[in-house]
Design a protein around this motif. Structure first.
Motif, PDB file in Angstrom:
ATOM      1  N   ALA A  77       0.827  -1.204   0.000  1.00  0.00           N
ATOM      2  CA  ALA A  77       0.000   0.000   0.000  1.00  0.00           C
ATOM      3  C   ALA A  77       0.862   1.256   0.000  1.00  0.00           C
ATOM      4  N   ALA A  78       2.010   1.195   0.682  1.00  0.00           N
ATOM      5  CA  ALA A  78       2.875   2.367   0.774  1.00  0.00           C
ATOM      6  C   ALA A  78       3.313   2.864  -0.596  1.00  0.00           C
ATOM      7  N   LYS A  79       3.325   1.972  -1.572  1.00  0.00           N
ATOM      8  CA  LYS A  79       3.749   2.351  -2.924  1.00  0.00           C
ATOM      9  C   LYS A  79       2.607   2.884  -3.773  1.00  0.00           C
ATOM     10  N   LEU A  80       1.368   2.723  -3.281  1.00  0.00           N
ATOM     11  CA  LEU A  80       0.207   3.055  -4.106  1.00  0.00           C
ATOM     12  C   LEU A  80      -0.659   4.174  -3.557  1.00  0.00           C
ATOM     13  N   VAL A  81      -0.663   4.363  -2.250  1.00  0.00           N
ATOM     14  CA  VAL A  81      -1.607   5.308  -1.650  1.00  0.00           C
ATOM     15  C   VAL A  81      -1.295   6.729  -2.107  1.00  0.00           C
ATOM     16  N   PRO A  82      -2.262   7.409  -2.714  1.00  0.00           N
ATOM     17  CA  PRO A  82      -2.042   8.812  -3.086  1.00  0.00           C
ATOM     18  C   PRO A  82      -1.822   9.657  -1.833  1.00  0.00           C
ATOM     19  N   GLU A 171       8.086   4.848   7.449  1.00  0.00           N
ATOM     20  CA  GLU A 171       7.567   6.172   7.116  1.00  0.00           C
ATOM     21  C   GLU A 171       6.044   6.120   7.091  1.00  0.00           C
ATOM     22  N   PRO A 172       5.358   7.123   7.675  1.00  0.00           N
ATOM     23  CA  PRO A 172       3.888   7.123   7.622  1.00  0.00           C
ATOM     24  C   PRO A 172       3.391   7.257   6.192  1.00  0.00           C
ATOM     25  N   ILE A 173       2.289   6.594   5.904  1.00  0.00           N
ATOM     26  CA  ILE A 173       1.734   6.633   4.544  1.00  0.00           C
ATOM     27  C   ILE A 173       0.791   7.814   4.371  1.00  0.00           C
ATOM     28  N   GLY A 174       0.223   8.298   5.420  1.00  0.00           N
ATOM     29  CA  GLY A 174      -0.778   9.352   5.326  1.00  0.00           C
ATOM     30  C   GLY A 174      -2.014   8.925   6.085  1.00  0.00           C
ATOM     31  N   LEU A 175      -2.996   9.804   6.136  1.00  0.00           N
ATOM     32  CA  LEU A 175      -4.180   9.543   6.936  1.00  0.00           C
ATOM     33  C   LEU A 175      -4.936   8.320   6.426  1.00  0.00           C
ATOM     34  N   GLY A 176      -5.167   7.389   7.321  1.00  0.00           N
ATOM     35  CA  GLY A 176      -5.916   6.181   6.992  1.00  0.00           C
ATOM     36  C   GLY A 176      -6.371   5.526   8.275  1.00  0.00           C
TER      37      GLY A 176
END
Length: 397
Positions: A77-82, A171-176
């Motif tokens: 997911a880390a490679k795909l999440v906008p 590294e955080p991926i972003g809000l989820g």
């Protein structure tokens, strides 16, 4: 909202039937066990159920259902999440923030109904040896639910399982949201529902949507037009937390990953501490000596064992002495081979003066200056004392 039956329920005897608080606590324990089972589930995700619940959550904030993209692990997911869109003053909030606000408002409504503060379950408490007896001694059932359901699952799931995954992501991926690993707060409100609390038709409907994500999928990241979701893991390995009052668990595996996903992405843990793969798969004295993180180094030494580490690292024995601050224990002093570019040092091996929660005493090593030949002097130095002053202590802790 319903949840599958799981371990935790038992037949109540007559004395418990006469005590409503005890009956309710048993109901809450069953709820905790069922949601813990969801949190640790290695079954394939229920994709239709997850997509239906998240689509309904989008509708709550006036957004059409997104395109769903499923991946096999948080690492994928880390490679795909906008990335989350940056907010600026005066602009409308974007989807992630609107979902977060919707959830915050829901939880505030539920909290008001049960007179609960989200911070209260994080306060340290002395755990009761037996929860029903604690109720007999006057502990409020609400407090027991906060610590014995929400707090216990928060520690086991969010604080250990999810923390191990986050450490490997680095590294955080972003809000989820964490999907199945959000079980702590869902279980808390569900336990109240099961013992008779009514939150109201609309709050319970919305709560059911969030609960469905815990039942049906792994981590997920909503964006304006797309939602990335992960499968559940295929391996989850835990152990009981020694001395825990409510069956708390922590991640641990001595011979492989503590958690692994269908695509092979994995994370490791040693007695609850996230560690890099080499600590479990290929621990060496050289890797230990060059590791800068003291907790990872401690775990690696424990994995290898002090005797094994001393032998493989080529430590030369210097001296031993009874530990005056810790009766029936010895202080052992070793000379550490000096690697190029490093300073000379010695290693003092001691036994912790405090008993661990499982009743054992942990051995630990301290780096001390190379001029110490007496283990007692080295131990005193670690406390800012002379050897004579350290000897005069009744007991160290």
């Amino acid at each position: 909202m319903t949840a599958p039956r799981g371990p935790g329920a038992r037949t109540l005897d007559h004395s418990e039937i006469l005590d409503p608080s005890r009956v309710r606590w048993q109901i809450a324990e069953a709820a905790r066990a069922e949601w813990l089972a969801h949190a640790l589930s290695c079954e394939p995700a229920d994709r239709p159920a997850a997509e239906a619940a998240i689509s309904a959550l989008y509708e709550l904030v006036d957004q059409p259902p997104p395109t769903f993209v499923w991946v096999d692990s948080p690492g994928a997911a880390a490679k795909l999440v906008p990335p989350s869109r940056t907010l600026s003053a005066g602009t409308p909030t974007w989807l992630e923030s609107r979902l977060a606000n919707s959830l915050s408002e829901l939880r505030a409504r539920l909290n008001r109904r049960i007179d609960f503060s989200d911070h209260s379950s994080r306060r340290p408490v002395i755990p009761p040896e037996d929860p029903p007896e604690a109720l007999d001694r006057g502990l409020a059932l609400d407090a027991l639910l906060a610590h014995g359901v929400r707090g216990a699952l928060r520690s086991s799931v969010l604080g250990s399982v999810a923390a191990t995954i986050r450490a490997e992501l680095r590294e955080p991926i972003g809000l989820g949201w964490y999907g199945q690993h959000e079980a702590h707060w869902v279980a808390h409100y569900d336990a109240h529902r099961r013992i008779g609390v009514h939150f109201g038709q609309e709050p319970e409907r919305v709560f059911g949507l969030w609960a469905e994500t815990v039942r049906s999928c792994g981590w997920w990241w909503p964006r304006d037009d797309v939602c990335v979701l992960t499968e559940r893991p295929v391996v989850v390995r835990t152990e009981p937390v020694p001395g825990s009052a409510y069956g708390e668990l922590r991640m641990h595996a001595a011979d492989g990953p503590a958690i692994a996903y269908p695509d092979g992405w994995r994370a490791y843990a040693w007695h609850g501490t996230p560690v890099p793969p080499w600590v479990i798969e290929d621990v060496t004295a050289d890797a230990i000596n060059t590791e800068r993180n003291i907790e990872i180094r401690r775990c690696a030494v424990e994995r290898l064992g002090w005797d094994g580490y001393i032998e493989r690292a080529g430590l030369a024995f210097v001296a031993r002495a009874p530990d005056p601050g810790n009766p029936d224990s010895e202080l052992l002093l070793y000379d550490v081979p000096r690697a190029p570019g490093t300073i000379a040092r010695r290693l003092l091996l001691a036994v912790n003066g405090s008993v661990e929660r499982d009743g054992t005493r942990r051995r630990y090593g301290l780096s001390v200056p190379p001029w110490f030949d007496d283990p007692v002097d080295a131990a005193g130095w670690s406390y800012g004392l002379t050897g004579a002053q350290y000897t005069g202590l009744l007991r160290r802790t």
